[in-house]
Enzyme design. Structure first.
Site, PDB file in Angstrom:
ATOM      1  N   HIS A 258     112.005 -18.632  18.705  1.00 45.35           N
ATOM      2  CA  HIS A 258     111.324 -18.779  17.423  1.00 45.35           C
ATOM      3  C   HIS A 258     109.997 -19.526  17.599  1.00 45.35           C
ATOM      4  CE1 HIS A 258     115.452 -18.033  15.988  1.00 45.35           C
ATOM      5  NE2 HIS A 258     114.864 -17.549  14.910  1.00 45.35           N
ATOM      6  N   ASP A 329     114.565  -8.212  17.713  1.00 46.63           N
ATOM      7  CA  ASP A 329     114.702  -9.459  16.967  1.00 46.63           C
ATOM      8  C   ASP A 329     113.479  -9.564  16.053  1.00 46.63           C
ATOM      9  OD1 ASP A 329     115.729 -11.869  16.109  1.00 46.63           O
ATOM     10  OD2 ASP A 329     115.723 -12.817  18.078  1.00 46.63           O
TER      11      ASP A 329
END
Length: 551
Positions: A258, A329
């Site tokens: 992230h 993702d």
């Protein structure tokens, strides 16, 4: 990696294996020239096409690709995109879906007001999909793993909360794990959702794993694989698409994708023996989708994350034999956005081999980038048709398994509590003390945990017949709740609600791990405290010198 013969998705394979028998003559046989009656010659039934491991047949996929090929560039570009949407208004969600011809939307916590509102959003999406002339469902997806990653749990409304997926590894009971996943899937489908970004197939390395932790079933690849396969089968039985993640495995990395780009330095052989094991077994068992992680693998392609790397998709397709939908993702994550913009990311992912692009930062820009790349030849139309066709085949398949499965309505939301309890009860682990019998006296003090943890535990303890007394009053036993925020302390009994490596942060003579803080997990551990049942689980990760279990 040695390729195993693929297993079939049992329920769907059984349905597809039904073949029409040869027609039987309706009248008496014609007499032969000699006057005798001859039996008709036996006929051989036409062979039925074998389904792919994840459900559809090759013809189903080819038909879906042909459907994609008949679309305009703008339409086909949208059919490979999943987007976020604003607020809780179903009409706004439907408008987002149709605005760029999207394959579907992803629900987050800010999109949830109530069960009825979420269900109405699902109905609005499917009405918009039908109005566009599509005979397959729009994707309505959610991140619902259990534990910390659970958009639809008790805190969001009437949904059932589930413990972290490490519970599945601690229980190591495929039947219990599959039943929990099926129960979760039925609640999701009752709420209008049809796709869950779960289960997590990462193999954790324990304390050094800064991102996955309790989201992983185990540090043992085979134990993790058993949990992943069972969960995938449970989701399919519940009529919901599942997605094993994050290929090729995030559990041994020390950078959160992230925030930045993790680099996997393991050799190809090491990956095959550890990180890829749950993915390989899930593929053989018929997982319909695999989520590609933003992880640079030095042994494959050190310059690109797996989600954008042709070599990563080659390994997935050719070495592991995956024929389903490869989804990225989130494309809004720092591992990508620090280097490329939304249009570049979308085109690169499709060029590499992705089929479905999850959550670009700027969806219109990603859509426009795909259309422009089709126009100038940067992207071949065949590649995008293949990607969109797989997505269409996936959702036609989902419609079939949902129709063949248990009917559900919003009244079924909240009905999964027994399955959540069964999973937690199978996972409770005792690593110190005497196994069996009461572990505390009838009156206890409770310390540690947040206010919410304390309140929930006290409610479970009192429901089990224990008396939680004020700290200034005498008690028979001291109980301490260990969490990431309250990680240590002495007591007669220490109960870890978070990662089990906190078991080393106390000198308590009795130590238990719950792998979660749901009402069901606390009820399960309260039953162990009273001696109603022993703790049946075992540590799915190595914790210092502690035994896996003493029971």
């Amino acid at each position: 990696m040695r390729r195993r013969a693929p297993a079939r998705t049992l329920a769907l394979a059984a349905m597809l294996a039904l073949v029409a028998t040869a027609c039987t003559p309706t009248g008496p046989p014609e007499p032969s020239p000699t006057g005798t009656t001859e039996e008709p010659a036996p006929t051989t039934p036409e062979p039925t096409e074998e389904p792919l491991a994840w459900g559809p047949t090759p013809t189903d996929v080819a038909d879906a690709i042909a459907t994609a090929a008949a679309m305009t560039p703008e339409e086909v570009a949208g059919q490979v995109l999943l987007a976020r949407y604003p607020g809780t208004d179903p009409a706004a969600a439907a408008s987002t879906l149709t605005g760029n011809h999207l394959a579907g939307l992803v629900l987050f916590s800010e999109n949830v007001a109530s069960v009825d509102q979420v269900a109405a959003t699902g109905e609005a999406l499917q009405a918009a999909q039908a109005a566009a002339g599509r005979d397959w469902p729009a994707i309505f997806a959610v991140d619902n793993e259990g534990g910390l990653v659970q958009r639809l749990g008790a805190e969001a409304g009437d949904w059932t909360s589930f413990p972290s997926f490490m519970s599945a590894g601690a229980a190591d009971d495929p039947d219990v794990v599959a039943a929990a996943a099926q129960a979760m899937a039925l609640e999701l489908r009752a709420s209008g959702l049809n796709y869950d970004f779960a289960p997590d197939a990462d193999v954790t390395v324990g304390l050094a794993d800064v991102t996955i932790g309790l989201r992983s079933a185990s540090s043992d690849p085979d134990r993790a694989a058993r949990a992943v396969v069972a969960a995938t089968q449970g989701f399919t039985a519940g009529g919901v698409v599942s997605s094993v993640k994050h290929f090729p495995g995030h559990g041994s990395l020390t950078v959160d994708s992230h925030e930045g780009l993790p680099v996997q330095g393991a050799s190809a052989e090491e990956l095959a023996d550890r990180d890829l094991v749950p993915f390989a077994q899930a593929i053989d068992a018929g997982t319909p989708t695999v989520m590609m992680g933003h992880i640079a693998v030095e042994a494959w392609d050190p310059s690109l994350p797996a989600s954008l790397s042709p070599e990563a998709y080659r390994v997935l397709r050719e070495e592991l034999g995956f024929t389903g939908v490869a989804i990225t993702d989130g494309l809004d994550m720092g591992a990508l956005t620090q280097t490329w913009d939304s249009a570049q990311i979308a085109v690169m992912a499709l060029q590499a081999g992705a089929d479905l692009l999850l959550g670009p930062t700027d969806v219109p820009a990603a859509h426009a980038g795909i259309v422009a790349a089709l126009a100038d030849g940067t992207l071949s139309r065949d590649r995008v048709d293949e990607a969109a066709g797989r997505v269409i085949a996936l959702m036609r398949w989902q419609a079939g398994i949902a129709a063949a499965g248990q009917p559900v309505t919003t009244a079924d939301v909240g009905s999964a509590a027994p399955a959540s309890l069964a999973l937690s009860a199978a996972a409770i682990t005792q690593v110190a003390g005497e196994c069996g019998g009461a572990l505390v006296g009838s009156a206890i003090h409770v310390r540690g945990g947040s206010t919410a943890d304390w309140d929930a535990f006290v409610a479970a303890a009192e429901a089990a017949g224990l008396d939680v007394v004020a700290l200034e009053q005498p008690a028979d036993s001291e109980v301490r709740l260990l969490t990431g925020a309250t990680p240590s302390g002495s007591a007669d009994v220490a109960i870890v609600l978070d990662e089990p490596w906190l078991l080393t942060e106390t000198d308590a003579p009795v130590r238990l791990a719950t792998y979660g803080r749901t009402a069901q997990a606390l009820a399960a551990v309260a039953a162990v405290l009273t001696g109603a049942v022993p703790a049946p689980g075992s540590l799915p990760v190595q914790v210092s010198d502690l035994p896996a279990t003493i029971c």
